[in-house]
Scaffold this motif. Structure first.
Motif, PDB file in Angstrom:
ATOM      1  N   LYS A 131       0.819  -1.219   0.000  1.00 58.98           N
ATOM      2  CA  LYS A 131       0.000   0.000   0.000  1.00 58.98           C
ATOM      3  C   LYS A 131       0.852   1.268   0.000  1.00 58.98           C
ATOM      4  CE  LYS A 131      -3.415  -0.059   3.122  1.00 58.98           C
ATOM      5  NZ  LYS A 131      -4.136  -0.442   4.362  1.00 58.98           N
ATOM      6  N   TYR A 188     -11.960   5.274   5.771  1.00 59.88           N
ATOM      7  CA  TYR A 188     -11.278   4.670   4.618  1.00 59.88           C
ATOM      8  C   TYR A 188     -10.480   5.740   3.896  1.00 59.88           C
ATOM      9  CZ  TYR A 188     -15.030   6.576   1.616  1.00 59.88           C
ATOM     10  OH  TYR A 188     -15.902   7.393   0.950  1.00 59.88           O
ATOM     11  N   ASP A 189      -9.614   5.270   3.023  1.00 61.35           N
ATOM     12  CA  ASP A 189      -8.652   6.153   2.374  1.00 61.35           C
ATOM     13  C   ASP A 189      -9.167   6.581   0.997  1.00 61.35           C
ATOM     14  OD1 ASP A 189      -6.345   7.554   2.563  1.00 61.35           O
ATOM     15  OD2 ASP A 189      -5.020   5.904   1.979  1.00 61.35           O
ATOM     16  N   LEU A 209      -8.414   1.481  -6.743  1.00 59.50           N
ATOM     17  CA  LEU A 209      -9.785   0.975  -6.718  1.00 59.50           C
ATOM     18  C   LEU A 209     -10.415   1.047  -8.103  1.00 59.50           C
ATOM     19  CD1 LEU A 209     -12.077   0.129  -4.404  1.00 59.50           C
ATOM     20  CD2 LEU A 209     -13.142   2.096  -5.495  1.00 59.50           C
ATOM     21  N   LEU A 258      -9.131  -0.413   1.482  1.00 61.70           N
ATOM     22  CA  LEU A 258      -9.080   1.032   1.729  1.00 61.70           C
ATOM     23  C   LEU A 258      -9.280   1.394   3.202  1.00 61.70           C
ATOM     24  CD1 LEU A 258      -9.173   1.074  -1.329  1.00 61.70           C
ATOM     25  CD2 LEU A 258     -10.906   2.843  -1.233  1.00 61.70           C
TER      26      LEU A 258
END
Lengths: 64, 427
Positions: free
Chosen positions: A9, B42-43, B51, B61
């Motif tokens: 990430k 969430y991001d 996404l 996320l």
């Protein structure tokens, strides 16, 4: 303290290295985080917590 | 007696960072986190990247796992909107009518996507801010319709255009500025980005949008084309409107003590009123080093400012609450309010290119790029205002190397000195 990473990430912001350069580094080619010390000494703990909190991709997990 | 309470309004990156920091820095009283979306924090940056691409599923996320949120012992109110704040009594009103008496409030309600009035009720015209928005766009990009028009060539529009091209769509990127992201990055970097998008097959158009053409009636009414000022017609199956955002301050307008012009105005400590702080996209605070009010819509700022607002609120409460708030505030050494003086940072990923910038680029009255390799879109650019260098950007440069450039503008430096620093760093 034990640190784990969700490195896929990572967005290569490098803020963790700015905060705790003895614990984190970045790969040369793409800037992805590298863990230098998964169980850092106590004098690093505050900086590691700060780095984990500030990471803009929620990559760093601190287990205490 | 009611429990001591701090409410954080907004459950995205800034609100979460504030809540975590409040606990980390010693708040043991009630901690209410209010979020208008139904999801746990969430991001957002991956919404227009991984996404949309399909590389990540929505659960990736989540900013924290469920057990990490549990340790914060939150009074978590998701799917709940704050509708008012009385700063004189620090009373927060929620959309179900409940009123919460608070000792402190952190406003982190972010921004909402701006749209075009002509888009109302028109199928196939979308904005991109929330997870639902991103899933709706992803759904449209997974069908057989292949023509996407992106209105707005800022960061979000550019990222979405890049992903859509990689998914094989016919993409037209429309901006009022001729060059992508030019208002932020300046003309030279804008030219590199234009070349990159064109090389990948994106059609670039410079025009204002005049309106839409549509088929069908009522709920079935669906976009068929975008009409540009000057008469050009762009056939479209899907339109993404990415023309910026509006700070979510409507719920604060009833309080006479707050200035909600372009965000919630704060002092250098991120305080908008006694006991009321703001963080993230919504906060317009006085940056003491840059000597002006800034509002920074970057992911990094959300986290940093959330933490700063939390720290400063607790320092204020330590001074003002009787007996440390009946034990709601654990003793801590060196708790003091500090001005919030970040070196802003943002990044963008488009195709394989990474763009990273430190400092303040917006409002620059000059910029100068050093193009290291035009074909690889590799460049470093310096931005300045009033004779001072205030920001630096690198595109196509390894991030580890870019990080080394940060020091050149971490404190605004005389323009010539910073230029010399760039030259030396690139030598």
């Amino acid at each position: 303290m034990n640190i784990t990473l969700d490195a896929d990430k990572c967005c290569a912001a490098g803020q963790c290295v700015l905060i705790a350069p003895d614990v984190f580094d970045q790969r040369d080619e793409d800037g992805v985080v590298v863990l230098l010390d998964a169980a850092p000494p106590a004098d690093q703990h505050d900086m590691v917590r700060e780095a984990a909190a500030i990471c803009p991709a929620a990559v760093i997990q601190v287990h205490e | 007696m009611s429990p001591r309470r701090i409410a954080v309004v907004g459950a995205s990156a800034a609100g979460l960072a504030a809540a975590e920091a409040l606990r980390r820095f010693g708040w043991t009283g009630t901690l209410t986190l209010v979020g208008d979306e139904p999801h746990p924090p969430y991001d957002r940056p991956p919404l227009s990247k991984q996404l949309l691409q399909g590389a990540w599923q929505p659960d990736k996320l989540h900013l924290r796992a469920a057990d990490q949120l549990d340790t914060l012992a939150l009074d978590l109110r998701l799917g709940t909107r704050a509708t008012g704040l009385d700063t004189a009594t620090r009373t927060l009103t929620l959309d179900d009518g409940e009123q919460l008496a608070c000792d402190g409030v952190i406003v982190a309600t972010g921004v909402a996507a701006r749209t075009l009035p002509e888009a109302a009720g028109l199928g196939g015209v979308l904005t991109l801010r929330t997870l639902e928005d991103a899933l709706a766009l992803k759904e449209r990009l997974s069908g057989t319709d292949r023509r996407l028009v992106v209105v707005g060539n800022g960061v979000l529009g550019c990222e979405a255009a890049a992903v859509a091209r990689e998914l094989g769509h016919q993409v037209t990127l429309v901006g009022r500025e001729a060059l992508p992201m030019a208002r932020t990055v300046g003309p030279q970097i804008g030219e590199l980005l234009a070349a990159e998008h064109q090389e990948h097959g994106v059609q670039l158009r410079t025009a204002a949008v005049d309106g839409f053409e549509a088929d069908g009636d009522g709920p079935a009414r669906h976009v068929t084309a975008v009409r540009l000022a000057g008469g050009t017609r762009l056939p479209a199956d899907t339109v993404l409107v990415a023309i910026g955002s509006e700070p979510a301050v409507g719920w604060l307008r009833g309080d006479p003590g707050l200035d909600t012009t372009d965000g919630l105005r704060c002092d250098a400590y991120c305080a908008a009123a006694p006991g009321v702080y703001a963080a993230g996209d919504v906060a317009r605070w006085q940056h003491p080093v840059h000597g002006r009010h800034l509002r920074v819509e970057h992911r990094m700022n959300a986290t940093e400012q959330g933490m700063a607002a939390a720290r400063n609120l607790l320092a204020e409460l330590e001074e003002t609450l009787p007996d440390d708030g009946d034990g709601a505030l654990a003793p801590a050494a060196g708790r003091e309010r500090r001005p919030f003086t970040p070196v802003p940072y943002f990044w963008s990923d488009q195709y394989g290119l990474k763009i990273q910038a430190y400092g303040v680029l917006n409002g620059a009255d000059r910029s100068e790029a050093t193009v290291l390799d035009p074909d690889a879109r590799k460049a470093v650019a310096l931005y300045g205002r009033d004779g001072q260098a205030t920001g630096i950007l690198a595109i196509g440069v390894p991030p580890r190397r870019t990080r080394g450039l940060r020091a050149l503008i971490a404190t605004p430096a005389p323009w010539e000195e910073a230029r010399e620093g760039v030259r030396n760093a690139l030598a």
